[in-house]
Write an enzyme that holds these catalytic residues in place. Structure first.
Site, short mmCIF file in Angstrom:
data_model
loop_
_atom_site.label_atom_id
_atom_site.label_comp_id
_atom_site.label_asym_id
_atom_site.label_seq_id
_atom_site.Cartn_x
_atom_site.Cartn_y
_atom_site.Cartn_z
N GLY A 46 0.83 -1.20 0.00
CA GLY A 46 0.00 0.00 0.00
C GLY A 46 0.86 1.25 0.00
O GLY A 46 2.05 1.19 0.33
N GLN A 51 2.98 9.92 1.33
CA GLN A 51 4.31 9.29 1.22
C GLN A 51 5.06 9.71 -0.04
O GLN A 51 6.27 9.50 -0.13
CB GLN A 51 4.18 7.76 1.25
CG GLN A 51 3.75 7.23 2.61
CD GLN A 51 3.65 5.72 2.58
OE1 GLN A 51 2.63 5.18 2.19
NE2 GLN A 51 4.72 5.04 2.95
N CYS A 90 6.67 -0.62 6.24
CA CYS A 90 6.17 0.57 5.55
C CYS A 90 7.25 1.05 4.60
O CYS A 90 8.43 1.05 4.95
CB CYS A 90 5.87 1.65 6.59
SG CYS A 90 5.35 3.22 5.89
N LEU A 91 6.87 1.47 3.40
CA LEU A 91 7.87 1.92 2.42
C LEU A 91 8.61 3.17 2.88
O LEU A 91 9.69 3.45 2.39
CB LEU A 91 7.20 2.15 1.06
CG LEU A 91 6.68 0.88 0.35
CD1 LEU A 91 5.99 1.25 -0.95
CD2 LEU A 91 7.79 -0.12 0.10
N HIS A 132 -3.48 0.73 7.97
CA HIS A 132 -2.14 1.33 7.89
C HIS A 132 -2.17 2.59 7.01
O HIS A 132 -1.62 3.63 7.38
CB HIS A 132 -1.16 0.29 7.33
CG HIS A 132 0.24 0.78 7.16
ND1 HIS A 132 1.29 0.33 7.93
CD2 HIS A 132 0.78 1.68 6.29
CE1 HIS A 132 2.41 0.94 7.55
NE2 HIS A 132 2.12 1.76 6.55
N GLU A 133 -2.82 2.48 5.86
CA GLU A 133 -2.82 3.61 4.92
C GLU A 133 -3.72 4.76 5.40
O GLU A 133 -3.37 5.92 5.23
CB GLU A 133 -3.23 3.15 3.52
CG GLU A 133 -2.33 2.07 2.90
CD GLU A 133 -0.84 2.37 2.96
OE1 GLU A 133 -0.45 3.55 2.96
OE2 GLU A 133 -0.05 1.41 3.05
N HIS A 136 -1.84 6.81 7.74
CA HIS A 136 -0.96 7.77 7.07
C HIS A 136 -1.70 9.08 6.76
O HIS A 136 -1.14 10.16 6.89
CB HIS A 136 -0.45 7.20 5.74
CG HIS A 136 0.81 6.38 5.85
ND1 HIS A 136 1.98 6.88 6.36
CD2 HIS A 136 1.07 5.10 5.48
CE1 HIS A 136 2.92 5.93 6.30
NE2 HIS A 136 2.39 4.84 5.78
NI NI Z 1 3.21 3.00 5.35
#
Ligand code: NI
Length: 160
Positions: A46, A51, A90-91, A132-133, A136
């Site tokens: 995701g 991000q 997480c990226l 999670h997203e 963000h």
């Molecule tokens: Ni993330």
């Protein structure tokens, strides 16, 4: 389409709250395409617009099943059920992994990329990814909610 630069740990933008999308215009469509390409490039499940430095409530998710990538604009989690203890990464924190508690199931309402109102019922990994997203979009990151003592650092592999 283009690969966008992913904002990394320590970047203050990750703590900011994203704004709702009013008009799904061409710029948003390009953003969505770029986010999907960027997520795939780094094998992510995701990605939230913040991000890639855009404070808009747009997320993309791909759990690599038959459904392909999902685009959620202005997502709102309307219901949660149960709990699951899951491994998470997480990226924006490429070397960090930890266990967190997420709901086992969630219901979310959102607009798809055509502006159509949709509702999704998700469980397991998809439920985890949505939570999670959406975090963000509210300026929250997973390292702030990990189960104590479960944080692991994994050295990056050779750059691909
Ligand atoms: Ni993330």
């Amino acid at each position: 389409m283009a690969i966008r630069i992913i904002r990394q740990e320590g970047d203050e933008i990750l703590k900011k709250k994203s704004r709702e999308v009013d008009v799904i215009d061409e710029k948003i469509q390009v953003l969505i395409d770029d986010m999907i390409e960027t997520m795939h490039k780094y094998n992510g499940v995701g990605l939230a617009a913040v991000q890639v430095g855009i404070l808009k409530r747009v997320i993309v998710i791909d759990i690599y099943d038959d459904n392909g990538p999902i685009v959620l604009i202005n997502p709102v989690i309307t219901k949660t059920k149960g709990e699951q203890e899951v491994d998470e990464g997480c990226l924006s924190f490429p070397n960090k992994f930890a266990k967190v508690i997420r709901p086992k199931e969630v219901t979310a309402e959102y607009l798809d990329r055509n502006g159509k109102s949709k509702k999704i019922k998700a469980k397991d990994l998809l439920a985890q990814a949505i939570c999670h997203e959406v975090d963000h979009l509210n300026g929250e990151v997973f390292v702030d909610k990990i189960i104590p003592g479960t944080l692991e650092y994994i050295e990056p592999e050779n750059n691909k």
